[in-house]
Each structure stands twice: as C-alpha cells, then as structure tokens.
Design an enzyme around this catalytic site. Sequence first.
Site, short mmCIF file in Angstrom:
data_model
loop_
_atom_site.label_atom_id
_atom_site.label_comp_id
_atom_site.label_asym_id
_atom_site.label_seq_id
_atom_site.Cartn_x
_atom_site.Cartn_y
_atom_site.Cartn_z
N LYS A 261 0.85 -1.19 0.00
CA LYS A 261 0.00 0.00 0.00
C LYS A 261 0.89 1.24 0.00
O LYS A 261 1.74 1.42 0.86
CB LYS A 261 -0.90 0.00 1.24
CG LYS A 261 -1.65 1.33 1.47
CD LYS A 261 -2.57 1.27 2.70
CE LYS A 261 -3.17 2.65 3.02
NZ LYS A 261 -4.00 2.65 4.24
N ASP A 266 -2.55 10.31 3.67
CA ASP A 266 -3.94 9.90 3.89
C ASP A 266 -4.66 10.91 4.77
O ASP A 266 -4.56 10.88 5.99
CB ASP A 266 -3.96 8.50 4.54
CG ASP A 266 -5.38 8.00 4.75
OD1 ASP A 266 -6.32 8.62 4.20
OD2 ASP A 266 -5.54 6.97 5.44
N LYS A 273 -9.98 12.95 8.27
CA LYS A 273 -9.44 12.57 9.58
C LYS A 273 -9.37 13.78 10.50
O LYS A 273 -9.24 14.91 10.03
CB LYS A 273 -8.01 12.03 9.41
CG LYS A 273 -7.92 10.63 8.82
CD LYS A 273 -6.47 10.15 8.82
CE LYS A 273 -6.35 8.77 8.20
NZ LYS A 273 -7.06 7.72 8.95
N ASP A 284 1.78 6.32 5.43
CA ASP A 284 0.78 5.41 4.90
C ASP A 284 1.24 4.74 3.60
O ASP A 284 0.52 3.96 3.00
CB ASP A 284 -0.55 6.17 4.71
CG ASP A 284 -1.76 5.28 4.92
OD1 ASP A 284 -1.60 4.22 5.53
OD2 ASP A 284 -2.86 5.67 4.45
N ASP A 343 -12.13 7.06 4.02
CA ASP A 343 -10.89 6.85 4.76
C ASP A 343 -10.48 5.37 4.75
O ASP A 343 -9.38 5.03 5.16
CB ASP A 343 -11.06 7.36 6.20
CG ASP A 343 -9.73 7.57 6.90
OD1 ASP A 343 -8.69 7.52 6.21
OD2 ASP A 343 -9.73 7.77 8.14
N GLU A 345 -9.42 3.68 2.37
CA GLU A 345 -8.94 3.76 0.99
C GLU A 345 -7.89 2.71 0.66
O GLU A 345 -7.71 2.35 -0.50
CB GLU A 345 -8.37 5.17 0.71
CG GLU A 345 -6.91 5.40 1.13
CD GLU A 345 -6.65 5.27 2.63
OE1 GLU A 345 -7.62 5.37 3.40
OE2 GLU A 345 -5.50 5.05 3.02
N ARG A 347 -7.70 -0.51 1.21
CA ARG A 347 -8.26 -1.72 0.60
C ARG A 347 -8.69 -1.45 -0.85
O ARG A 347 -8.68 -2.35 -1.68
CB ARG A 347 -9.39 -2.25 1.48
CG ARG A 347 -10.52 -1.30 1.69
CD ARG A 347 -11.35 -1.61 2.94
NE ARG A 347 -10.74 -1.09 4.16
CZ ARG A 347 -11.30 -1.18 5.36
NH1 ARG A 347 -12.46 -1.80 5.53
NH2 ARG A 347 -10.69 -0.67 6.42
N1 BES Z 1 -4.02 4.60 6.96
C1 BES Z 1 -5.14 4.36 7.80
C2 BES Z 1 -4.83 3.37 8.90
C3 BES Z 1 -3.90 3.83 9.99
C4 BES Z 1 -4.39 4.49 11.10
C5 BES Z 1 -2.57 3.56 9.90
C6 BES Z 1 -3.54 4.88 12.10
C7 BES Z 1 -1.72 3.96 10.90
C8 BES Z 1 -2.21 4.61 11.99
C9 BES Z 1 -6.28 3.79 6.98
O1 BES Z 1 -6.38 4.21 5.68
C10 BES Z 1 -7.53 4.20 7.67
O2 BES Z 1 -7.80 5.35 7.70
N2 BES Z 1 -8.26 3.25 8.19
C11 BES Z 1 -9.47 3.51 8.90
C12 BES Z 1 -10.50 2.52 8.46
C13 BES Z 1 -11.88 2.86 8.90
C14 BES Z 1 -12.38 4.10 8.18
C15 BES Z 1 -12.79 1.70 8.60
C16 BES Z 1 -9.18 3.39 10.38
O3 BES Z 1 -8.37 2.55 10.76
O4 BES Z 1 -9.74 4.16 11.14
ZN ZN Z 2 -4.66 4.85 4.84
MN MN Z 3 -7.48 6.02 5.51
#
Ligand code: BES
Ligand code: ZN
Ligand code: MN
Length: 487
Positions: A261, A266, A273, A284, A343, A345, A347
């Site tokens: 990825k 992000d 966020k 990310d 968010d 994204e 996947r």
């Molecule tokens: N890049 C983030 C995941 C992440 C969060 C990595 C904190 C490192 C530290 C990912 O794209 C994301 O935002 N995931 C969301 C998913 C949710 C919207 C279902 C998350 O983990 O909150």
């Molecule tokens: Zn992300």
């Molecule tokens: Mn995200």
Amino acid sequence: MEYKYSNDQKSLTKHDIHLVGVFSDKKLAHIDGVVSRESLDNIKRIIKTCNFSGKIGDHRTIDDFQTKKQLLLFGLGEKKKYGPLVIKKTLMQIFRKLLKTNISTVSITVDNLITSNKNEVTLEMIISSVENSKYEYKFKNEKDQSKIKTVSILSNKKISSKRFNEMLKISLAISNGISLAKELGNTPPNICTPTFLANTIKKLKSKYKSLKIKIIDEPEMKRLGMGAFLSVSKGSKQPGKIVIMEHMPVKSQNPIVIVGKGITFDTGGISLKPSPNMDEMKYDMSGAGSVIGVMKACAEMNLKKNVVGVITSAENMPGSQASRPGDVVETMSGLKVEILNTDAEGRLVLCDAITYAKKYNPKYLIDIATLTGACLVGLGKYPSGLFANDQALANKIKTSGDKTGDRVWQLPLFDDYFDELKTNFADIQNIGGRYGGAITAAAFLAKFTVDIKWAHLDIAGTAWEVGPNKGSTGRPVDLLIDFIRSN
Ligand code: BES
Ligand code: ZN
Ligand code: MN
C-alpha cells in the site's frame, strides 16, 4: 565502514575498543580463547568489582591492561530469553553511541552471540544490525559523520574469506533494503508522492540489471477497469501510479508476489481525519516502501528466486473530484464496491493491484499495508497483524517473523466478518461494523484472493515508531527477505 573477520586474538591490540556481550548469568565460557587468558581474568574481575549486571541496557567501558585498549561490556539479559530481537536491540544501542565518538576501529567477540537453537542468531544478523544503527534521515544538516572505519569480527571458528564475503554481501543488501524503506517512510509527503516513488524505482532499475519495471498510469488504469484505485486517486492533483518490479532470474518458477500500500498521504478524503497527528499519515506508504526495500535487497544480493514487487500508490485527498460516501465503483475483478467511508482507501487501492498481480500466477501473494488503526489498537506496536487464506503460508510467515525478530500475530477470518461487508447497493461495502476493524479490512481483501494463496500483513502499528525516535522502522523488510529466501 569495513568489516573484517579474524581468528587472531592478537589483533585486539589494533582496535580502539573491543566489545564483549555478557549474559546476566555472567558466564563467559564462550569467549575463552577469543580474548586472552589475562583479558578474560580481567573481565571477570571487573564484572565483580563494578557489579556489572549483564541486563539489557547495562554497559561499561573499562581499560584493558592486557591490550592497552578499551573494553566495552554490554548486557544481553537472560540467556533463555536471548534471540534475534535482543541482539538487534543491544547492538543498535551500543553502535548508536559509538558512532557519536571519535573511535575508528571496533572489534567484537561473536562466538557467544551466535546461537543455533530455535532462537537462532547469525553472523549476518549481527552485521546487518551494526549497519542499521548508522541510519539517519538525510534532511538533517548536522549529519553525524560516522568515524568508525573498521569493525572486526573476532571468532574462534574459521571461515573462508569467500564465505565471509558472501555473507557480508547478503547482510549489507538486507540493511540497505531496510534503510531505503526507512528513508522513503521518513520523506515528507510534499516530496514523496506517487511520482516520486515511481522515480525511485526507475533509479533502482537503472542500477540493477535483474530488475524489469512497468508503470501503470491513470489512463491505463481506466482501460484496465481499476475503478476502485481510481476512486481514491481522483481526489488528488497528484496522479496515482501502480508500479511493478520484476526480479525473475529463474526460468519457469512461479514468483512470490508482494504488494505494498502506497498512500503517500492519507487525509481520509471526504471522510476527513481529525487533525491531531495527521502528519503521521505520510507513513501510509510504508507497505510500498517495504516492497521497494525488499526488491532492492533481492537485486543487490543477486537472489536466485523469482520475486515480483508491486506498489499501489495514490494520495487520499478531499476535493471537488473526490469520491463521496455512498459512491459505488467497479473493481478490476468485476466486483462492485459501495464506498461508505473514503478513509478506508487502502483496501480500495490494494484490491485492483492484487487483481492485476494475479496474472503472474503467484506461488504466494502477500500484501503489506498500514491498513487500520484498529490493528494498532488491538495488537499494539510490537507485532504486525497477519491474515491468510492458507494456514501453511501463515505458518511460514510466522517462522520468518520469529527468525528475524520482525514479529507477527495471526488474527482470524471467520465467515461472520464477511457478513459485515454485505450491502443492498453493491456486491460489497468498504467497511465493516464498529468492532474488529483490522479483520473486516482483511476480509475485504480476501474477497479478491479466493483463487490464490494469499496473506496480508497489517503494519499500521509496526511501520513506525513514536516518541523521541519518531520515524520509520523499515519493518517488515527483514521478515519478507527471510520469507523469500526460505521459500
Ligand atoms: N491509513 C489508515 C490506517 C492507519 C491508522 C494507519 C492509524 C496507521 C495509523 C487507513 O487508511 C484508515 O484510515 N483506516 C481507517 C478505516 C476505517 C475508516 C474503517 C481506520 O483505521 O480508522
Ligand atoms: Zn490509509
Ligand atoms: Mn485512511
């Protein structure tokens, strides 16, 4: 820095400082013969008088009357807990300190450090740990120039210089791969864009003959039907890129494919966020960074294994062209996805890259992603989350994790989690319910990998460190290289 291998204890007099690791049970049987009788007696006396504990973090520098040089004792902790994790940590600590001094020649006794039980510590590991301690982010102007010129490995065991040089080459390839992954993770997001990552790969290609690369740009993605990837990249001015690196030195061998990825920043997109710590979202792209690091290492060590690295890279921004919650897009596989949270994204960019990568008929496909905050919440910072649709593959990854100290912990993929992805408006939605977010994210990816042997590493907690050493860790480059070499 030059590495030498020596069986000659007299060479001790030629080094500024000699390092000896000591377990907390303080038995020194293994270094007998590597340092002289007198030095050994001296060490034993000093351990007693200065009450050296041998605990991890305890180190003492003393004058060695025998060699007229300095001796540095460093604690290795309890022998029964000793392994890759301990040696990496302790050598890193010591060398980070030594690199700040004027010392130019170091010798190190390794016979008591190398073990061949299940927690195997190898000479390769020792050398790459020393090498890794040199990493520093290049931006700093007052970059500490390393004064250490020579590191001599002292051992009772004889190995041919040919064998040592082979080992050295591998160790350096591994640590160079790790450094590159760290460097990419640390590079600020206004510089490290999808185009920057693609250019980094172009440079690698021109350096290593074994590498062939292919860059898929957005117009080609449209032709390929990568609607999920494009739904992420279209919110940003930065064009998204999928880049494929082939290292295929062996005729007719199905490659191991690794997909990373590469979200270079992000923001969350329209599902924006919160601002605290949002700077961390430059990491990310760490999955992509690790894939690039691994491919460099494979090329540099001339590995006789077929490996394909894929990075799937975009910037996740809000904007008038950005995807909305509720949008439905069609993936390259044909599955239609309802985007309920922009968010989620990672996947979306991964599923199309994975579908594309299937054309290689992978022996195994492993994706690596900072995919969910939930993984960080569930497992903390120490192991990466592991998911797989094939238990034998999961076990192999666990083995490599234990062997390298780059640990993983497996989480389940029960059918119930897949039920959470059902929607009335498409084949699948891009988020699950409130709980088990790391698993529902993995379940989403599993939908695109039913016909291959697949594993997923969620490195949200392990790819970077917070606190005073804030920065990229280069994980899981170590694990992946070991996995590729052993499978
Ligand atoms: N890049 C983030 C995941 C992440 C969060 C990595 C904190 C490192 C530290 C990912 O794209 C994301 O935002 N995931 C969301 C998913 C949710 C919207 C279902 C998350 O983990 O909150
Ligand atoms: Zn992300
Ligand atoms: Mn995200």
